[in-house]
Design a protein around this motif. Sequence first.
Motif, PDB file in Angstrom:
ATOM      1  N   MET A   1      45.713  61.176  60.780  1.00 22.73           N
ATOM      2  CA  MET A   1      45.753  59.918  60.019  1.00 22.73           C
ATOM      3  C   MET A   1      47.191  59.489  59.783  1.00 22.73           C
ATOM      4  O   MET A   1      48.000  60.255  59.276  1.00 22.73           O
ATOM      5  CB  MET A   1      45.044  60.159  58.670  1.00 22.73           C
ATOM      6  CG  MET A   1      44.909  58.919  57.832  1.00 22.73           C
ATOM      7  SD  MET A   1      43.701  57.812  58.544  1.00 22.73           S
ATOM      8  CE  MET A   1      44.511  56.290  58.263  1.00 22.73           C
ATOM      9  N   GLN A   3      50.269  57.021  58.285  1.00 20.53           N
ATOM     10  CA  GLN A   3      50.589  56.363  57.027  1.00 20.53           C
ATOM     11  C   GLN A   3      50.338  54.858  57.145  1.00 20.53           C
ATOM     12  O   GLN A   3      50.526  54.296  58.217  1.00 20.53           O
ATOM     13  CB  GLN A   3      52.067  56.589  56.686  1.00 20.53           C
ATOM     14  CG  GLN A   3      52.383  58.019  56.304  1.00 20.53           C
ATOM     15  CD  GLN A   3      51.626  58.427  55.052  1.00 20.53           C
ATOM     16  OE1 GLN A   3      51.717  57.778  54.034  1.00 20.53           O
ATOM     17  NE2 GLN A   3      50.854  59.509  55.151  1.00 20.53           N
ATOM     18  N   VAL A 333      44.465  54.351  63.952  1.00 26.56           N
ATOM     19  CA  VAL A 333      43.429  55.338  63.659  1.00 26.56           C
ATOM     20  C   VAL A 333      43.058  56.153  64.880  1.00 26.56           C
ATOM     21  O   VAL A 333      42.610  57.282  64.769  1.00 26.56           O
ATOM     22  CB  VAL A 333      42.170  54.670  63.069  1.00 26.56           C
ATOM     23  CG1 VAL A 333      42.449  54.166  61.671  1.00 26.56           C
ATOM     24  CG2 VAL A 333      41.691  53.558  63.960  1.00 26.56           C
ATOM     25  N   HIS A 342      41.682  49.462  53.880  1.00 25.48           N
ATOM     26  CA  HIS A 342      41.675  50.650  53.025  1.00 25.48           C
ATOM     27  C   HIS A 342      40.407  51.479  53.217  1.00 25.48           C
ATOM     28  O   HIS A 342      40.388  52.657  52.914  1.00 25.48           O
ATOM     29  CB  HIS A 342      41.765  50.225  51.553  1.00 25.48           C
ATOM     30  CG  HIS A 342      43.090  49.643  51.177  1.00 25.48           C
ATOM     31  ND1 HIS A 342      44.267  50.321  51.362  1.00 25.48           N
ATOM     32  CD2 HIS A 342      43.417  48.450  50.631  1.00 25.48           C
ATOM     33  CE1 HIS A 342      45.278  49.573  50.937  1.00 25.48           C
ATOM     34  NE2 HIS A 342      44.789  48.422  50.498  1.00 25.48           N
ATOM     35  N   ARG A 343      39.347  50.854  53.691  1.00 32.83           N
ATOM     36  CA  ARG A 343      38.058  51.559  53.758  1.00 32.83           C
ATOM     37  C   ARG A 343      37.862  52.324  55.041  1.00 32.83           C
ATOM     38  O   ARG A 343      36.829  52.942  55.263  1.00 32.83           O
ATOM     39  CB  ARG A 343      36.919  50.560  53.586  1.00 32.83           C
ATOM     40  CG  ARG A 343      36.912  49.794  52.274  1.00 32.83           C
ATOM     41  CD  ARG A 343      36.773  50.724  51.068  1.00 32.83           C
ATOM     42  NE  ARG A 343      35.654  51.652  51.173  1.00 32.83           N
ATOM     43  CZ  ARG A 343      34.402  51.335  50.823  1.00 32.83           C
ATOM     44  NH1 ARG A 343      34.126  50.169  50.333  1.00 32.83           N
ATOM     45  NH2 ARG A 343      33.436  52.226  50.958  1.00 32.83           N
ATOM     46  N   VAL A 344      38.818  52.230  55.950  1.00 31.47           N
ATOM     47  CA  VAL A 344      38.667  52.936  57.223  1.00 31.47           C
ATOM     48  C   VAL A 344      39.361  54.281  57.136  1.00 31.47           C
ATOM     49  O   VAL A 344      40.502  54.370  56.682  1.00 31.47           O
ATOM     50  CB  VAL A 344      39.281  52.120  58.377  1.00 31.47           C
ATOM     51  CG1 VAL A 344      39.219  52.905  59.674  1.00 31.47           C
ATOM     52  CG2 VAL A 344      38.555  50.802  58.513  1.00 31.47           C
ATOM     53  N   ASP A 345      38.653  55.303  57.519  1.00 33.96           N
ATOM     54  CA  ASP A 345      39.365  56.595  57.564  1.00 33.96           C
ATOM     55  C   ASP A 345      38.912  57.443  58.726  1.00 33.96           C
ATOM     56  O   ASP A 345      38.206  56.971  59.606  1.00 33.96           O
ATOM     57  CB  ASP A 345      39.188  57.350  56.254  1.00 33.96           C
ATOM     58  CG  ASP A 345      37.793  57.204  55.669  1.00 33.96           C
ATOM     59  OD1 ASP A 345      37.645  57.118  54.443  1.00 33.96           O
ATOM     60  OD2 ASP A 345      36.835  57.114  56.502  1.00 33.96           O
TER      61      ASP A 345
END
Lengths: 345, 383
Positions: A1, A3, A333, A342-345
């Motif tokens: 991941m 920054q 990603v 912000h909701r993607v991880d």
Amino acid sequence: MNQPMSDTQADQVTGTTPATDRKILVEVKGLKKYFPIKSGILFQREVAAVKAVDNVSFHIYEGETLGLVGESGCGKSTTGRTILQLYEATAGSIKFQGQEITNLKGAQLRKMRREMQMIFQDPYASLNPRMSVGRIVAEPLVVHNIGTKQEREDRVAELLELVGLNPYFVRRYPHEFSGGQRQRIGLARALALNPEFIVADEPISALDVSIQAQVVNLMQKLQETLGLTYLFIAHDLSMVRHLCDRVAVMYLGKIVEIAESEELYTNPLHPYTQALLSAVPVPDPVVEEKRQRIILKGDVPSPINPPTGCNFNTRCPVSVDMCYQEDPGLIEVQPEHWVACHRVD
Amino acid sequence: MAVAEGAEPISLQEQEESQRSNPWFDAWRLFRRNKASMVALGVILLIVFIAVTAKLWTNIGLIDARGGAVARHTVNPLNVAPQDSYPDPGLAARDDQGRNPYWCGWLTDEALVSVQDKYCSLPEPDAEKKQWVWLLGADSNGKDWLTQTIYGAQVSLAVGVVGATMSLVVGLIYGMISGFYGGRIDNAMMRFVDFMYGFPTLVFIILMQVYFTEVAREYQDQGRGGIVGFILDLNKDMGGLLFLFIALGVLNWIGMARHARGLVLSYRSKEFVEAARAVGASNRRIIFIHLLPNIIGPLIVLETLAIPGYIFTEAFLSFIGLGVQPGTPSWGAMISEVRQRGGFFSNRHILLVPSIALVITTLSFNFLGDGLRDAFDPRMRGT
Ligand SMILES: Nc1ncnc2c1ncn2[C@@H]1O[C@H](COP(=O)(O)OP(=O)(O)O)[C@@H](O)[C@H]1O
Ligand SMILES: [Mg+2]
């Protein structure tokens, strides 16, 4: 991941992006284009600004087609025009073949213009109605003082043939042509100086569907034979898929997602991309049956006063508190797949 | 290279068509179809011809309204004939029917011998008296009415053409600079135009003419020279037209400047201009190759439609005595003549002749302008 990418980090991140060893032709970093809004009767003051392009970074590889997609008014044309130095950038850097071009002036700028050209959306407004086709296509040669009159005429004939028009048309005027033919003339004009890079600003949006494919095919064929690089602007994702190598999705002056074409279509990560894709009809009837349109609530906010935090937060179906406070930077990603959410991880 | 859409070979006839199809030629073709405009064009050409050859018409027997005599007779009724042999018709007592006497007469081979006090029914042709003078009568100075009408066409056309040209050139340059450079320059230039626009045009022109007249009088009294004196002399030589041109020009470019600016703004952002910028075309090239040919047509149309206004303004100013200098034939001054000495009821034609000339001329320019508008921009038809 990785920054999240802030303004200051933008340089490093995009700079290290290319995992492949493909050559970068155009590199845009932290590009901003604000249009001032002035007011006052005698002495005009700047009271606000339209943030048409707000801190955008991306690059285009040599020989590829990068799609730039987003709703109308999100700043696609402004991005293309600023790259071509038709607008002066408010901030940021644009490099072409490694050379910074935002500060070019006079003769240097003119020389640079030979390498980058544009084709336009409106086939009726893009050709001067008082000029014959021959003069239109020859104009770049005249402006750059290339060749004798005879050589220019030969070149014009060659160009018209190249875009699939009868060279006999040189003496005709734009109003005698159909939309598709006019786009071909515009293409011939753009090719006159043998450019490396072409910004195509919704070149097929105004055309009949039957003719859209012809123009797209022509553009692809020209790309193969002439080794062109395209920035292909479109307002929806339907035409872009098979034409573009990579696609960037823009929303309200910012790029929200960039990925390779197939990846973007099969694995869209940003809720806005997902909404755009859900509007694209699928040729497979079984899949089409199951297709669910994501209808975004509300309207696009004004680019004069974009929302703070993530500028998609007013319409986002999955927004959380953080989305109202912090601007999500573009993060990589997966290799070559960048998304600002912000909701993607 | 595969030849695709739209590349199908075209027939010979089509090829011929296409050679002549350029936007200016198309406009002419459209114009030609408009009968009223073609007639108007013919009438205007005829008026221009008569005005340009005015001298010829006076030489075939009519007395030069400017005071020159018919060369063959070397007689100038204004100067040669003793003043008191011309009882001023304006002052003459009305007859018992309340009509003003009116001058008619003719020239013989020897001289102007016969001056008759008639009510301007045309004098009977007489075999011995070869040439009519004062076919339509004469004014209180004995100047031939028809000749004055013919010379009046010169004034009206000059005012119309010079007014239109000045307004077009000044307005076009001003409006194009304003629209093309935009921003602060545009803002300042347009505020000035707004300011000027606030003036009631006619009042402003009248005041200017009054001012010019006063200056001229003062200079004459003091017998001074210099540049002002030179200009005043020039104006005098032009029969007062110079100041009229200036007065008309000072205000009329303003509307044109606004239109020119508007057109430049609408074309400046067109994509073909952007395409020219993208190849590196200079501002000069964009202005002269891309903007001017596109905006000049509509502006010429507007100016043509404005010509009747200039002609009327001149006529009006001359009517109230602020136009051409006394002695210069002008339709407005001629109409005023009727007012000054009466004859409105008794000799209607003296009023009708300059009035009809005025109406025909202005109507023709209106129809011409309409036709041009339809030809240059068929979408504007009927607006
Ligand atoms: N020349 C300009 N002056 C002021 N505002 C502009 C100008 N060009 C574009 N804009 C504004 O910038 C925003 C982005 O426009 P544009 O780049 O044309 O969008 P798109 O091409 O994606 O439809 C819009 O809000 C538009 O109103
Ligand atoms: Mg656009």
